[in-house]
Design a protein around this motif. Structure first.
Motif, PDB file in Angstrom:
ATOM      1  N   LEU A   1      -4.970 160.883  27.507  1.00  0.00           N
ATOM      2  CA  LEU A   1      -4.901 161.315  25.739  1.00  0.00           C
ATOM      3  C   LEU A   1      -4.974 162.820  25.774  1.00  0.00           C
ATOM      4  O   LEU A   1      -4.020 163.319  24.939  1.00  0.00           O
ATOM      5  CB  LEU A   1      -5.891 160.554  25.015  1.00  0.00           C
ATOM      6  CG  LEU A   1      -5.725 159.068  25.442  1.00  0.00           C
ATOM      7  CD1 LEU A   1      -7.054 158.474  24.407  1.00  0.00           C
ATOM      8  CD2 LEU A   1      -4.443 158.537  24.577  1.00  0.00           C
ATOM      9  N   THR A   2      -5.780 163.402  26.459  1.00  0.00           N
ATOM     10  CA  THR A   2      -5.869 165.058  26.254  1.00  0.00           C
ATOM     11  C   THR A   2      -4.504 165.440  26.742  1.00  0.00           C
ATOM     12  O   THR A   2      -4.091 166.456  25.749  1.00  0.00           O
ATOM     13  CB  THR A   2      -6.961 165.521  27.150  1.00  0.00           C
ATOM     14  OG1 THR A   2      -8.159 164.858  26.582  1.00  0.00           O
ATOM     15  CG2 THR A   2      -7.091 166.920  26.902  1.00  0.00           C
ATOM     16  N   GLN A   3      -4.007 165.086  27.518  1.00  0.00           N
ATOM     17  CA  GLN A   3      -2.917 165.920  28.112  1.00  0.00           C
ATOM     18  C   GLN A   3      -1.445 165.522  27.296  1.00  0.00           C
ATOM     19  O   GLN A   3      -0.678 166.142  26.991  1.00  0.00           O
ATOM     20  CB  GLN A   3      -2.489 165.240  29.633  1.00  0.00           C
ATOM     21  CG  GLN A   3      -1.293 166.232  30.360  1.00  0.00           C
ATOM     22  CD  GLN A   3      -1.558 167.514  30.554  1.00  0.00           C
ATOM     23  OE1 GLN A   3      -2.571 167.996  31.210  1.00  0.00           O
ATOM     24  NE2 GLN A   3      -0.734 168.363  30.271  1.00  0.00           N
ATOM     25  N   MET A   4      -1.663 164.093  26.727  1.00  0.00           N
ATOM     26  CA  MET A   4      -0.581 163.730  25.718  1.00  0.00           C
ATOM     27  C   MET A   4      -0.313 164.582  24.444  1.00  0.00           C
ATOM     28  O   MET A   4       0.461 165.094  23.998  1.00  0.00           O
ATOM     29  CB  MET A   4      -0.826 162.296  25.506  1.00  0.00           C
ATOM     30  CG  MET A   4       0.379 161.755  24.589  1.00  0.00           C
ATOM     31  SD  MET A   4       0.295 159.944  24.439  1.00  0.00           S
ATOM     32  CE  MET A   4      -1.258 159.784  23.215  1.00  0.00           C
ATOM     33  N   VAL A   5      -1.637 164.878  24.132  1.00  0.00           N
ATOM     34  CA  VAL A   5      -1.870 165.585  22.857  1.00  0.00           C
ATOM     35  C   VAL A   5      -1.485 166.979  23.250  1.00  0.00           C
ATOM     36  O   VAL A   5      -0.750 167.605  22.193  1.00  0.00           O
ATOM     37  CB  VAL A   5      -3.353 165.646  22.230  1.00  0.00           C
ATOM     38  CG1 VAL A   5      -3.416 166.702  21.010  1.00  0.00           C
ATOM     39  CG2 VAL A   5      -3.908 164.262  21.736  1.00  0.00           C
ATOM     40  N   ARG A   6      -1.868 167.609  24.005  1.00  0.00           N
ATOM     41  CA  ARG A   6      -1.466 169.064  24.585  1.00  0.00           C
ATOM     42  C   ARG A   6      -0.083 169.301  24.648  1.00  0.00           C
ATOM     43  O   ARG A   6       0.622 170.301  24.288  1.00  0.00           O
ATOM     44  CB  ARG A   6      -2.244 169.438  25.798  1.00  0.00           C
ATOM     45  CG  ARG A   6      -1.855 170.927  26.223  1.00  0.00           C
ATOM     46  CD  ARG A   6      -2.641 171.381  27.767  1.00  0.00           C
ATOM     47  NE  ARG A   6      -4.091 170.815  27.406  1.00  0.00           N
ATOM     48  CZ  ARG A   6      -4.626 170.278  28.218  1.00  0.00           C
ATOM     49  NH1 ARG A   6      -4.425 169.979  29.270  1.00  0.00           N
ATOM     50  NH2 ARG A   6      -6.255 170.331  28.029  1.00  0.00           N
ATOM     51  N   ASP A   7       0.566 168.110  25.343  1.00  0.00           N
ATOM     52  CA  ASP A   7       2.215 168.294  25.744  1.00  0.00           C
ATOM     53  C   ASP A   7       2.908 167.678  24.499  1.00  0.00           C
ATOM     54  O   ASP A   7       4.270 167.819  24.466  1.00  0.00           O
ATOM     55  CB  ASP A   7       2.302 167.342  26.998  1.00  0.00           C
ATOM     56  CG  ASP A   7       1.887 168.088  28.306  1.00  0.00           C
ATOM     57  OD1 ASP A   7       1.616 169.229  28.005  1.00  0.00           O
ATOM     58  OD2 ASP A   7       2.067 167.467  29.104  1.00  0.00           O
ATOM     59  N   ARG A   8       2.273 166.977  23.345  1.00  0.00           N
ATOM     60  CA  ARG A   8       2.771 166.272  22.353  1.00  0.00           C
ATOM     61  C   ARG A   8       4.158 165.306  22.690  1.00  0.00           C
ATOM     62  O   ARG A   8       5.197 165.243  22.497  1.00  0.00           O
ATOM     63  CB  ARG A   8       3.510 167.300  21.359  1.00  0.00           C
ATOM     64  CG  ARG A   8       2.452 168.283  20.598  1.00  0.00           C
ATOM     65  CD  ARG A   8       2.742 169.013  19.431  1.00  0.00           C
ATOM     66  NE  ARG A   8       3.466 168.373  18.637  1.00  0.00           N
ATOM     67  CZ  ARG A   8       2.979 167.358  17.576  1.00  0.00           C
ATOM     68  NH1 ARG A   8       1.634 167.175  17.794  1.00  0.00           N
ATOM     69  NH2 ARG A   8       3.468 166.733  16.585  1.00  0.00           N
TER      70      ARG A   8
ATOM     71  N   THR B 138       7.432 161.075  32.851  1.00  0.00           N
ATOM     72  CA  THR B 138       8.784 160.810  32.303  1.00  0.00           C
ATOM     73  C   THR B 138       9.169 159.399  32.457  1.00  0.00           C
ATOM     74  O   THR B 138       9.218 158.972  33.568  1.00  0.00           O
ATOM     75  CB  THR B 138       9.799 161.796  32.932  1.00  0.00           C
ATOM     76  OG1 THR B 138       9.459 163.194  32.773  1.00  0.00           O
ATOM     77  CG2 THR B 138      11.075 161.490  32.504  1.00  0.00           C
ATOM     78  N   PRO B 139       8.988 158.526  31.652  1.00  0.00           N
ATOM     79  CA  PRO B 139       9.330 157.067  31.684  1.00  0.00           C
ATOM     80  C   PRO B 139      10.836 157.009  32.143  1.00  0.00           C
ATOM     81  O   PRO B 139      11.678 157.628  31.846  1.00  0.00           O
ATOM     82  CB  PRO B 139       9.408 156.622  30.296  1.00  0.00           C
ATOM     83  CG  PRO B 139       8.628 157.613  29.445  1.00  0.00           C
ATOM     84  CD  PRO B 139       8.875 158.941  30.016  1.00  0.00           C
ATOM     85  N   THR B 140      10.977 156.236  33.209  1.00  0.00           N
ATOM     86  CA  THR B 140      12.142 155.719  33.725  1.00  0.00           C
ATOM     87  C   THR B 140      12.559 154.224  33.973  1.00  0.00           C
ATOM     88  O   THR B 140      11.520 153.697  34.174  1.00  0.00           O
ATOM     89  CB  THR B 140      12.492 156.450  34.901  1.00  0.00           C
ATOM     90  OG1 THR B 140      13.639 156.264  35.440  1.00  0.00           O
ATOM     91  CG2 THR B 140      11.467 156.249  36.025  1.00  0.00           C
TER      92      THR B 140
END
Length: 89
Positions: A41-48, A53-55
């Motif tokens: 979650l922290t990385q998701m917030v940092r990277d917005r 990469t979903p594939t």
């Protein structure tokens, strides 16, 4: 230093086998599932965005693409005959 932040709970329904497998992976990394989810979650917030990469590409295609990125390790041939001789060895 103590963490003075208040905690909140997150309830997520997942397949028990998925949880078991994920717990085994993060335990090998020396952490628990809560820590791994917090990192995610922290990385998701940092990277917005998602930290991956979903594939929908099959694993074989993804591996071939990754291998192609390492093209300096790939063997090259001047002719098809040269390639076939190498494959026959």
């Amino acid at each position: 230093m103590a963490n003075d932040k208040k905690a909140t709970h997150l309830t997520v329904r997942i397949d028990p086998e998925l949880k078991k497998a994920a717990t085994a992976v993060v335990n090998e990394l020396g952490m628990d599932l809560n820590t791994a989810i917090t990192i995610f979650l922290t990385q998701m917030v940092r990277d917005r965005g998602l930290p991956f990469t979903p594939t929908t590409l099959p694993i074989e295609t993804r591996l071939a693409l990754r291998e192609a990125d390492l093209s300096e390790r790939l063997r090259t041939y001047r002719t098809t005959d040269e390639m076939w001789r190498d494959l026959d060895d």
